[in-house]
Write a protein that holds these residues in place. Structure first.
Motif, PDB file in Angstrom:
ATOM      1  N   VAL A 249       0.853  -1.189   0.000  1.00 43.27           N
ATOM      2  CA  VAL A 249       0.000   0.000   0.000  1.00 43.27           C
ATOM      3  C   VAL A 249       0.888   1.238   0.000  1.00 43.27           C
ATOM      4  CG1 VAL A 249      -1.741   1.315   1.272  1.00 43.27           C
ATOM      5  CG2 VAL A 249      -1.834  -1.190   1.253  1.00 43.27           C
ATOM      6  N   LYS A 250       0.576   2.196  -0.860  1.00 43.78           N
ATOM      7  CA  LYS A 250       1.316   3.452  -0.896  1.00 43.78           C
ATOM      8  C   LYS A 250       0.658   4.473   0.028  1.00 43.78           C
ATOM      9  CE  LYS A 250       3.218   3.135  -5.580  1.00 43.78           C
ATOM     10  NZ  LYS A 250       3.302   3.803  -6.912  1.00 43.78           N
ATOM     11  N   VAL A 251       1.490   5.249   0.714  1.00 35.84           N
ATOM     12  CA  VAL A 251       0.986   6.320   1.569  1.00 35.84           C
ATOM     13  C   VAL A 251       1.599   7.642   1.120  1.00 35.84           C
ATOM     14  CG1 VAL A 251       0.581   4.830   3.561  1.00 35.84           C
ATOM     15  CG2 VAL A 251       2.817   5.879   3.250  1.00 35.84           C
ATOM     16  N   ASP A 256       0.636   9.391   7.596  1.00 42.84           N
ATOM     17  CA  ASP A 256      -0.245   8.309   7.142  1.00 42.84           C
ATOM     18  C   ASP A 256       0.379   6.944   7.430  1.00 42.84           C
ATOM     19  OD1 ASP A 256      -2.053  10.143   6.248  1.00 42.84           O
ATOM     20  OD2 ASP A 256      -1.356  10.105   4.152  1.00 42.84           O
ATOM     21  N   LEU A 257       1.704   6.843   7.217  1.00 42.98           N
ATOM     22  CA  LEU A 257       2.407   5.579   7.473  1.00 42.98           C
ATOM     23  C   LEU A 257       2.309   5.206   8.950  1.00 42.98           C
ATOM     24  CD1 LEU A 257       4.306   3.252   6.738  1.00 42.98           C
ATOM     25  CD2 LEU A 257       6.228   4.840   7.037  1.00 42.98           C
ATOM     26  N   ILE A 258       2.561   6.185   9.833  1.00 45.91           N
ATOM     27  CA  ILE A 258       2.507   5.914  11.270  1.00 45.91           C
ATOM     28  C   ILE A 258       1.092   5.525  11.680  1.00 45.91           C
ATOM     29  CG2 ILE A 258       2.755   6.954  13.557  1.00 45.91           C
ATOM     30  CD1 ILE A 258       5.059   8.611  12.421  1.00 45.91           C
ATOM     31  N   GLY A 259       0.110   6.188  11.072  1.00 46.35           N
ATOM     32  CA  GLY A 259      -1.285   5.878  11.385  1.00 46.35           C
ATOM     33  C   GLY A 259      -1.653   4.448  11.019  1.00 46.35           C
ATOM     34  N   GLU A 264      -3.870  -0.043  11.930  1.00 47.29           N
ATOM     35  CA  GLU A 264      -4.238  -1.205  11.116  1.00 47.29           C
ATOM     36  C   GLU A 264      -3.343  -2.417  11.373  1.00 47.29           C
ATOM     37  OE1 GLU A 264      -4.577  -0.217   7.001  1.00 47.29           O
ATOM     38  OE2 GLU A 264      -5.645   1.673   7.391  1.00 47.29           O
ATOM     39  N   VAL A 265      -2.044  -2.179  11.434  1.00 52.16           N
ATOM     40  CA  VAL A 265      -1.120  -3.302  11.622  1.00 52.16           C
ATOM     41  C   VAL A 265      -0.916  -3.608  13.098  1.00 52.16           C
ATOM     42  CG1 VAL A 265       1.186  -4.180  11.072  1.00 52.16           C
ATOM     43  CG2 VAL A 265       0.032  -2.632   9.474  1.00 52.16           C
ATOM     44  N   GLY A 266      -0.952  -2.572  13.931  1.00 51.98           N
ATOM     45  CA  GLY A 266      -0.826  -2.770  15.361  1.00 51.98           C
ATOM     46  C   GLY A 266       0.587  -3.054  15.841  1.00 51.98           C
TER      47      GLY A 266
END
Length: 268
Positions: A249-251, A256-259, A264-266
């Motif tokens: 997935v591109k951010v 956005d990456l940290i979010g 989502e990944v946890g």
């Protein structure tokens, strides 16, 4: 074919006391170019109508043994395989490369590394080689156990993951790859050596040598001849293919990456 890496011209005139007999175990495996398929009942790998070949690491071991003979350090190269009758093909390939004779311990059963090591111990006691060279692992099960187990059963010194071999008097110098770089050890013969990829580049067998290999001796024996119990000690519960890799997935921003990593990944 690559230039010789370990044995120089000065060793071609080895003294008579330095020459030795070499045993090379080889294994029949699915060819490395073939995509492996799992059986529909998940009991194992589907071997029906699949191209088989010699384990690549064992092919390197065969090449090294033949080079030792070519420079006058070895007198005889004996190849042994444990497997079905069709494993004769891999032994004949070794004979075409330059080995002197072959031995097939015939069995249609799956043989685990410990049982293989016990059978090879019996062969060693019968053949009395000065050196056993085999691949560091087989590409089908990736166990990386047989060489070490054989050394333990025989009480011999071992040099694993060899990338270079040198004969130094009564000793065998083995350069092996470790996490921190290279390590060189000296082994007293008899000894066990397992080969890594960088040791050499195996030759192709020429057509004349393939024809000559058909006349070289190849003995076939049953497992019972060695009195070794090859009954499996492990039970395979299920064999499955690895999960399909998910698309990335591109951010747009670091935020956005940290979010995504947090929500989502946890992992944060």
């Amino acid at each position: 074919m690559r230039a010789r890496k370990g044995f120089g011209d000065k060793q071609a005139s080895s003294e008579k006391g330095d020459i030795m007999k070499i045993l090379v175990p080889v294994k029949r495996v699915i060819d490395y170019n073939v995509k492996v398929r799992v059986r529909s009942d998940e009991t194992g790998v589907d071997l029906a109508n699949v191209k088989m070949s010699m384990n690549p690491f064992d092919e390197i071991a065969t090449e090294e043994a033949i080079r030792l003979k070519e420079v006058g350090i070895a007198t005889e190269v004996v190849v042994v395989s444990i497997g079905p009758e069709k494993a004769q093909d891999q032994i004949r390939q070794s004979l075409a490369m330059g080995a002197d004779r072959g031995l097939l311990i015939k069995t249609d059963e799956m043989v685990e590394p410990l049982a293989v090591a016990k059978l090879l111990k019996a062969v060693v006691e019968e053949e009395k080689p000065d050196l056993v060279i085999l691949g560091k692992q087989a590409i089908d099960d990736d166990s990386n156990q047989t060489g070490q187990m054989l050394a333990a059963l025989l009480g011999w010194g071992q040099g694993t993951f060899a990338s270079k071999l040198e004969k130094d008097g009564d000793a065998l110098k083995v350069t092996r790859e470790i996490d921190g770089g290279l390590q060189t050890i000296a082994l007293k013969l008899p000894a066990i050596v397992t080969t890594d990829l960088r040791l050499n580049e195996p030759r192709y067998a020429t057509l004349p040598n393939i024809m000559k290999a058909k006349k070289k001796p190849l003995e076939i024996k049953a497992v019972d001849a060695y009195g070794v119990d090859i009954a499996p000690r492990l039970e395979i519960l299920k064999v499955t293919e690895p999960p399909t890799r998910q698309a990335g997935v591109k951010v747009d921003t670091v935020a956005d990456l940290i979010g995504k990593l947090k929500n989502e990944v946890g992992v944060l």
